[in-house]
Design a protein around this motif. Structure first.
Motif, short mmCIF file in Angstrom:
data_model
loop_
_atom_site.label_atom_id
_atom_site.label_comp_id
_atom_site.label_asym_id
_atom_site.label_seq_id
_atom_site.Cartn_x
_atom_site.Cartn_y
_atom_site.Cartn_z
N ALA A 189 0.76 18.01 -3.35
CA ALA A 189 0.66 17.63 -4.76
C ALA A 189 1.79 16.68 -5.11
CB ALA A 189 0.73 18.88 -5.63
N LYS A 190 1.65 16.08 -6.29
CA LYS A 190 2.71 15.18 -6.77
C LYS A 190 3.00 15.48 -8.22
CE LYS A 190 1.68 11.38 -8.82
NZ LYS A 190 1.42 9.96 -9.08
N LEU A 191 4.24 15.29 -8.58
CA LEU A 191 4.62 15.37 -9.98
C LEU A 191 4.61 13.97 -10.55
CD1 LEU A 191 5.48 18.16 -11.07
CD2 LEU A 191 5.98 17.97 -8.67
N GLY A 192 4.36 13.85 -11.83
CA GLY A 192 4.46 12.56 -12.50
C GLY A 192 5.18 12.72 -13.81
N VAL A 225 5.16 0.48 -7.24
CA VAL A 225 5.87 1.31 -6.26
C VAL A 225 7.04 1.99 -6.94
CG1 VAL A 225 7.16 1.22 -4.09
CG2 VAL A 225 5.14 -0.20 -4.38
N GLU A 226 7.30 3.25 -6.55
CA GLU A 226 8.40 3.98 -7.18
C GLU A 226 9.04 4.95 -6.18
OE1 GLU A 226 6.12 5.51 -10.52
OE2 GLU A 226 5.41 7.20 -9.35
N PRO A 227 10.37 5.13 -6.30
CA PRO A 227 11.09 5.96 -5.34
C PRO A 227 11.08 7.44 -5.74
CG PRO A 227 12.66 4.92 -6.82
CD PRO A 227 11.29 4.46 -7.26
N GLU A 228 10.86 8.30 -4.75
CA GLU A 228 10.77 9.74 -5.04
C GLU A 228 11.40 10.57 -3.92
OE1 GLU A 228 7.25 11.16 -6.76
OE2 GLU A 228 6.66 9.19 -7.54
N ILE A 229 11.87 11.73 -4.28
CA ILE A 229 12.32 12.70 -3.28
C ILE A 229 11.13 13.62 -2.99
CG2 ILE A 229 13.93 14.62 -2.84
CD1 ILE A 229 15.91 13.08 -4.72
N LEU A 253 8.48 6.48 -0.88
CA LEU A 253 8.04 5.51 -1.89
C LEU A 253 6.60 5.85 -2.20
CD1 LEU A 253 9.45 2.04 -0.72
CD2 LEU A 253 9.98 3.22 -2.87
N GLU A 254 6.31 6.05 -3.47
CA GLU A 254 4.93 6.29 -3.86
C GLU A 254 4.32 4.98 -4.36
OE1 GLU A 254 1.86 9.08 -6.30
OE2 GLU A 254 3.76 8.72 -7.28
N VAL A 255 3.07 4.73 -3.99
CA VAL A 255 2.31 3.60 -4.55
C VAL A 255 1.37 4.21 -5.58
CG1 VAL A 255 0.75 1.67 -4.10
CG2 VAL A 255 2.39 2.41 -2.32
N ILE A 256 1.54 3.85 -6.84
CA ILE A 256 0.61 4.33 -7.88
C ILE A 256 -0.32 3.19 -8.28
CG2 ILE A 256 2.05 6.20 -8.78
CD1 ILE A 256 2.89 4.27 -11.06
N ASP A 257 -1.48 3.54 -8.79
CA ASP A 257 -2.47 2.52 -9.16
C ASP A 257 -3.39 3.13 -10.21
OD1 ASP A 257 -3.68 0.03 -8.95
OD2 ASP A 257 -5.12 0.70 -7.44
N GLY A 282 8.37 13.21 -8.23
CA GLY A 282 8.31 12.32 -9.38
C GLY A 282 9.32 11.18 -9.26
N ALA A 283 8.95 10.04 -9.84
CA ALA A 283 9.79 8.85 -9.68
C ALA A 283 11.14 9.00 -10.36
CB ALA A 283 9.06 7.63 -10.22
N LEU A 284 12.17 8.53 -9.65
CA LEU A 284 13.55 8.57 -10.17
C LEU A 284 13.81 7.43 -11.13
CD1 LEU A 284 15.10 9.10 -6.64
CD2 LEU A 284 15.17 10.80 -8.45
#
Ligand code: OOG
Ligand code: MG
Length: 257
Positions: free
Chosen positions: A57-60, A102-106, A134-138, A229-231
């Motif tokens: 899963a991912k947090l946003g 693109v966004e950086p995440e732990i 790195l997450e790619v969101i779209d 979630g993105a930093l």
């Protein structure tokens, strides 16, 4: 309001046809976050019917930076499947996306099942390793224009992700609140952040996720990958550009297009 299945089908087709939709809540202002999570889950079922495997899963919207950028003040979660993992080092095929950012995440890899109610301490105890990612969101909505229920239904804009080179046990990774990240575009620093940007501690975001899953009668299985979630803000990726995130102790993750 049409069947939830129909809306899930529309969003699923927007992914495969790469055509953005007008946000659902413009037509259905009464869509609740709960029903939106139902739509999200049906979308995941469509992916599973095609053979994709749920891997986590991912947090946003867990950081102030993201909440401000997207003008949505509540955290959300989405689901990750094996089809969303990019091979490290490969150039991103921009033709697969509508308007990728693109966004950086732990990221966390869990070693034990997590079931609500849990705290951040439980999450750390159940974590096998942490990674930089790195997450790619779209977003499947025109111009990333959405409200809370829209983005929930759209699986929190999930598209794909690249996992960093270092897997560190939580005890070795140190205090995740202080884990620094430098985001670069074409070699130039564009954003900097530390783990505390995400709900004071990235493990708190994962605990939040598990507690929300519990409200839906679900849990997080052992071996799950979770993006916390993105930093920082997300940045658009265009042809010819390279985006990298350098993490303190977790190496550098790079996406090029
Ligand atoms: C929603 C997804 C946000 C994050 O890490 O905050 C997200 C969006 O910005 O389109 O993945
Ligand atoms: Mg994200």
């Amino acid at each position: 309001m049409p069947e939830l299945d129909e809306l899930a089908g529309d969003l699923d087709r927007a992914v495969s046809e790469r055509v953005a939709l007008h946000r659902i809540t413009a037509r259905y202002p009464d869509l609740t976050p709960d029903r939106a999570y139902d739509i999200q889950w049906r979308g995941i079922e469509l992916r599973r019917d095609r053979g994709e495997r749920l891997i986590g899963a991912k947090l946003g919207l867990t950081s102030e930076a993201k909440q401000r950028q997207m003008k949505v003040a509540d955290p959300i979660f989405g689901r990750l499947t094996d089809a969303m993992i990019e091979a490290p080092g490969m150039a991103l095929d921009l033709g697969r996306f509508i308007h990728p950012r693109v966004e950086p995440e732990i990221a966390f890899l869990t070693g034990e099942e997590l079931e609500a109610p849990v705290t951040a301490v439980d999450v750390l105890a159940a974590t096998r390793s942490v990674f930089g990612a790195l997450e790619v969101i779209d977003s499947r909505y025109e111009a990333f224009d959405f409200t809370l229920p829209d983005v929930i239904a759209d699986n929190a804009s999930s598209a794909s992700m690249v996992i960093g080179p270092v897997a560190s046990a939580p005890a070795e990774a140190g205090d995740l609140r202080l884990l620094g990240c430098v985001l670069r575009r074409n070699g130039e620093v564009v954003q900097t952040a530390a783990g505390a940007a995400v709900m004071e501690h990235p493990a708190s975001a994962v605990a939040w996720l598990v507690n929300r899953l519990g409200e839906r009668g679900q849990y997080l299985p052992a071996g799950s990958t979770v993006l916390s979630g993105a930093l920082t803000d997300a940045i658009p990726i265009v042809a010819g550009s390279t985006i990298s995130a350098e993490y303190d102790g977790l190496g550098t993750v790079t996406v090029r297009a």
